[in-house]
Design a protein around this motif. Structure first.
Motif, PDB file in Angstrom:
ATOM      1  N   SER A   2      35.032  46.226  34.436  1.00 42.50           N
ATOM      2  CA  SER A   2      33.838  46.618  33.691  1.00 42.50           C
ATOM      3  C   SER A   2      33.024  47.578  34.552  1.00 42.50           C
ATOM      4  CB  SER A   2      33.021  45.398  33.277  1.00 42.50           C
ATOM      5  OG  SER A   2      32.651  44.639  34.406  1.00 42.50           O
ATOM      6  N   PHE A   3      32.296  48.460  33.888  1.00 39.89           N
ATOM      7  CA  PHE A   3      31.589  49.525  34.580  1.00 39.89           C
ATOM      8  C   PHE A   3      30.213  49.702  33.965  1.00 39.89           C
ATOM      9  CE2 PHE A   3      36.111  50.202  34.326  1.00 39.89           C
ATOM     10  CZ  PHE A   3      36.468  50.344  35.656  1.00 39.89           C
ATOM     11  N   GLU A   4      29.214  49.967  34.812  1.00 43.98           N
ATOM     12  CA  GLU A   4      27.858  50.191  34.335  1.00 43.98           C
ATOM     13  C   GLU A   4      27.272  51.360  35.115  1.00 43.98           C
ATOM     14  OE1 GLU A   4      24.289  47.241  33.491  1.00 43.98           O
ATOM     15  OE2 GLU A   4      24.527  47.567  35.638  1.00 43.98           O
ATOM     16  N   GLY A   5      26.553  52.238  34.423  1.00 44.23           N
ATOM     17  CA  GLY A   5      25.895  53.355  35.085  1.00 44.23           C
ATOM     18  C   GLY A   5      24.663  52.890  35.837  1.00 44.23           C
ATOM     19  N   GLN A   6      23.989  53.808  36.492  1.00 39.40           N
ATOM     20  CA  GLN A   6      22.793  53.479  37.256  1.00 39.40           C
ATOM     21  C   GLN A   6      21.709  52.975  36.317  1.00 39.40           C
ATOM     22  OE1 GLN A   6      21.571  56.450  40.022  1.00 39.40           O
ATOM     23  NE2 GLN A   6      19.584  55.537  40.375  1.00 39.40           N
ATOM     24  N   VAL A   7      20.989  51.925  36.745  1.00 40.29           N
ATOM     25  CA  VAL A   7      19.911  51.340  35.945  1.00 40.29           C
ATOM     26  C   VAL A   7      18.586  51.657  36.633  1.00 40.29           C
ATOM     27  CG1 VAL A   7      18.921  49.213  35.035  1.00 40.29           C
ATOM     28  CG2 VAL A   7      21.405  49.502  35.106  1.00 40.29           C
ATOM     29  N   PHE A  20      33.080  46.168  38.314  1.00 33.68           N
ATOM     30  CA  PHE A  20      33.597  44.812  38.508  1.00 33.68           C
ATOM     31  C   PHE A  20      35.064  44.821  38.105  1.00 33.68           C
ATOM     32  CE2 PHE A  20      29.159  43.240  37.055  1.00 33.68           C
ATOM     33  CZ  PHE A  20      28.594  43.636  38.260  1.00 33.68           C
ATOM     34  N   TYR A  21      35.917  44.232  38.934  1.00 34.78           N
ATOM     35  CA  TYR A  21      37.357  44.187  38.669  1.00 34.78           C
ATOM     36  C   TYR A  21      37.817  42.733  38.674  1.00 34.78           C
ATOM     37  CZ  TYR A  21      36.756  49.037  40.026  1.00 34.78           C
ATOM     38  OH  TYR A  21      36.315  50.331  40.113  1.00 34.78           O
ATOM     39  N   GLN A  22      38.577  42.333  37.666  1.00 34.04           N
ATOM     40  CA  GLN A  22      39.035  40.961  37.530  1.00 34.04           C
ATOM     41  C   GLN A  22      40.547  40.900  37.399  1.00 34.04           C
ATOM     42  OE1 GLN A  22      37.158  42.299  34.765  1.00 34.04           O
ATOM     43  NE2 GLN A  22      35.153  41.903  35.619  1.00 34.04           N
ATOM     44  N   GLY A  23      41.111  39.769  37.817  1.00 30.39           N
ATOM     45  CA  GLY A  23      42.538  39.531  37.630  1.00 30.39           C
ATOM     46  C   GLY A  23      42.818  38.039  37.670  1.00 30.39           C
ATOM     47  N   ALA A  24      43.841  37.625  36.948  1.00 29.87           N
ATOM     48  CA  ALA A  24      44.209  36.204  36.916  1.00 29.87           C
ATOM     49  C   ALA A  24      45.703  36.079  36.676  1.00 29.87           C
ATOM     50  CB  ALA A  24      43.454  35.471  35.811  1.00 29.87           C
ATOM     51  N   LEU A  25      46.259  34.975  37.146  1.00 31.58           N
ATOM     52  CA  LEU A  25      47.672  34.691  36.959  1.00 31.58           C
ATOM     53  C   LEU A  25      47.826  33.189  36.764  1.00 31.58           C
ATOM     54  CD1 LEU A  25      50.410  36.121  36.956  1.00 31.58           C
ATOM     55  CD2 LEU A  25      50.542  35.700  39.404  1.00 31.58           C
ATOM     56  N   ASN A  26      48.503  32.782  35.691  1.00 31.82           N
ATOM     57  CA  ASN A  26      48.703  31.360  35.389  1.00 31.82           C
ATOM     58  C   ASN A  26      50.176  31.101  35.109  1.00 31.82           C
ATOM     59  OD1 ASN A  26      45.889  30.408  35.296  1.00 31.82           O
ATOM     60  ND2 ASN A  26      45.728  31.832  33.588  1.00 31.82           N
ATOM     61  N   PHE A  27      50.658  29.973  35.606  1.00 29.02           N
ATOM     62  CA  PHE A  27      52.033  29.539  35.357  1.00 29.02           C
ATOM     63  C   PHE A  27      52.010  28.108  34.841  1.00 29.02           C
ATOM     64  CE2 PHE A  27      52.461  32.640  38.796  1.00 29.02           C
ATOM     65  CZ  PHE A  27      53.382  33.502  38.242  1.00 29.02           C
ATOM     66  N   THR A  28      52.861  27.827  33.864  1.00 30.78           N
ATOM     67  CA  THR A  28      52.991  26.473  33.331  1.00 30.78           C
ATOM     68  C   THR A  28      54.446  26.054  33.444  1.00 30.78           C
ATOM     69  OG1 THR A  28      51.193  26.884  31.779  1.00 30.78           O
ATOM     70  CG2 THR A  28      52.636  25.016  31.306  1.00 30.78           C
ATOM     71  N   PHE A  29      54.660  24.867  34.009  1.00 30.68           N
ATOM     72  CA  PHE A  29      55.989  24.276  34.169  1.00 30.68           C
ATOM     73  C   PHE A  29      55.954  22.900  33.519  1.00 30.68           C
ATOM     74  CE2 PHE A  29      54.924  26.838  37.873  1.00 30.68           C
ATOM     75  CZ  PHE A  29      55.926  27.793  37.842  1.00 30.68           C
ATOM     76  N   PHE A  38      40.804  36.274  40.709  1.00 38.91           N
ATOM     77  CA  PHE A  38      40.115  37.072  41.719  1.00 38.91           C
ATOM     78  C   PHE A  38      39.191  38.040  40.994  1.00 38.91           C
ATOM     79  CE2 PHE A  38      39.532  40.764  44.439  1.00 38.91           C
ATOM     80  CZ  PHE A  38      39.152  40.154  45.621  1.00 38.91           C
ATOM     81  N   GLU A  39      37.985  38.232  41.545  1.00 41.53           N
ATOM     82  CA  GLU A  39      37.061  39.221  40.992  1.00 41.53           C
ATOM     83  C   GLU A  39      36.339  39.905  42.148  1.00 41.53           C
ATOM     84  OE1 GLU A  39      33.906  39.883  37.407  1.00 41.53           O
ATOM     85  OE2 GLU A  39      34.388  37.844  37.953  1.00 41.53           O
ATOM     86  N   TYR A  40      36.205  41.219  42.035  1.00 48.43           N
ATOM     87  CA  TYR A  40      35.474  42.018  43.019  1.00 48.43           C
ATOM     88  C   TYR A  40      34.293  42.671  42.325  1.00 48.43           C
ATOM     89  CZ  TYR A  40      34.162  45.593  46.321  1.00 48.43           C
ATOM     90  OH  TYR A  40      33.441  46.381  47.173  1.00 48.43           O
ATOM     91  N   ILE A  53      24.446  44.807  47.408  1.00 52.09           N
ATOM     92  CA  ILE A  53      25.326  43.698  47.781  1.00 52.09           C
ATOM     93  C   ILE A  53      26.640  43.838  47.037  1.00 52.09           C
ATOM     94  CG2 ILE A  53      25.671  41.214  47.570  1.00 52.09           C
ATOM     95  CD1 ILE A  53      22.858  40.768  48.294  1.00 52.09           C
ATOM     96  N   ASP A  54      27.744  43.765  47.792  1.00 54.96           N
ATOM     97  CA  ASP A  54      29.088  43.677  47.230  1.00 54.96           C
ATOM     98  C   ASP A  54      29.546  42.229  47.370  1.00 54.96           C
ATOM     99  OD1 ASP A  54      29.160  46.380  46.744  1.00 54.96           O
ATOM    100  OD2 ASP A  54      30.355  46.856  48.511  1.00 54.96           O
ATOM    101  N   ALA A  55      30.413  41.779  46.479  1.00 59.65           N
ATOM    102  CA  ALA A  55      30.894  40.399  46.555  1.00 59.65           C
ATOM    103  C   ALA A  55      32.305  40.314  45.995  1.00 59.65           C
ATOM    104  CB  ALA A  55      29.975  39.466  45.766  1.00 59.65           C
ATOM    105  N   TRP A  56      33.018  39.277  46.396  1.00 65.69           N
ATOM    106  CA  TRP A  56      34.300  38.950  45.784  1.00 65.69           C
ATOM    107  C   TRP A  56      34.384  37.438  45.637  1.00 65.69           C
ATOM    108  CZ3 TRP A  56      37.367  35.728  48.589  1.00 65.69           C
ATOM    109  CH2 TRP A  56      37.248  35.745  49.968  1.00 65.69           C
ATOM    110  N   VAL A  57      35.140  37.007  44.647  1.00 67.23           N
ATOM    111  CA  VAL A  57      35.363  35.584  44.382  1.00 67.23           C
ATOM    112  C   VAL A  57      36.856  35.379  44.177  1.00 67.23           C
ATOM    113  CG1 VAL A  57      34.901  33.645  42.841  1.00 67.23           C
ATOM    114  CG2 VAL A  57      33.132  35.353  43.233  1.00 67.23           C
ATOM    115  N   ALA A  58      37.403  34.365  44.831  1.00 70.07           N
ATOM    116  CA  ALA A  58      38.798  33.972  44.629  1.00 70.07           C
ATOM    117  C   ALA A  58      38.821  32.490  44.310  1.00 70.07           C
ATOM    118  CB  ALA A  58      39.633  34.264  45.870  1.00 70.07           C
ATOM    119  N   GLY A  59      39.670  32.110  43.382  1.00 71.84           N
ATOM    120  CA  GLY A  59      39.740  30.708  43.002  1.00 71.84           C
ATOM    121  C   GLY A  59      41.138  30.331  42.569  1.00 71.84           C
TER     122      GLY A  59
END
Length: 144
Positions: A2-7, A20-29, A38-40, A53-59
């Protein structure tokens, strides 16, 4: 992503362009599931000092389904950096979940979680406080 211009002209300092950049991966067995996310955040927000402030989240998480029950565990870690200096804010969260299918489209779920933060440096206002909290939640989901 997602992208936002200057406010500008909003309460608080002007905010630079955000990405903001997001990604996910799920496996079911069978009845077992495992996944990761992951999100940056580039320019998550701007402090009153004008610093960005820059941030990242991994879970990650796991779940196991047994008859009408689904049990799960999750963990996530966030790191936020103030551009231009060494100030950092970290937040960790661990959660145990349970979900019970009462019938078609009716679920009851609950969680117990623990969240803690750690601040390295001198961040302004409430961001300068370390924080620990237990949380308990219960809810229902109706789908049709």
């Amino acid at each position: 992503g997602s992208f936002e211009g200057q406010v500008e002209n909003s309460p608080g300092p002007n905010r630079d362009k955000q990405q903001f950049y997001q990604g996910a991966l799920n496996f079911t067995f069978g009845n077992f599931a495992v996944g990761g996310v992951f999100e940056y955040y580039n320019n998550l927000f701007t402090l009153d000092t004008g610093d960005d402030i820059d941030a990242w989240v991994a879970g990650g998480g796991v779940a196991y389904t047994m008859d009408a029950w689904t049990f799960g565990a999750q963990y996530s870690h966030q790191l936020s950096d103030v551009k231009g200096n060494d100030d950092q804010f970290t937040m960790d969260r661990a959660v145990l979940t349970a979900d019970y299918a009462l019938g078609p489209g009716i679920n009851v779920d609950g969680e117990v979680g623990y969240t803690w933060t750690d601040v390295d440096g001198d961040l302004p206002g409430d961001l300068d406080d370390n924080y620990d909290a237990w949380e308990i939640g219960i809810g229902t989901a109706l789908t049709f």
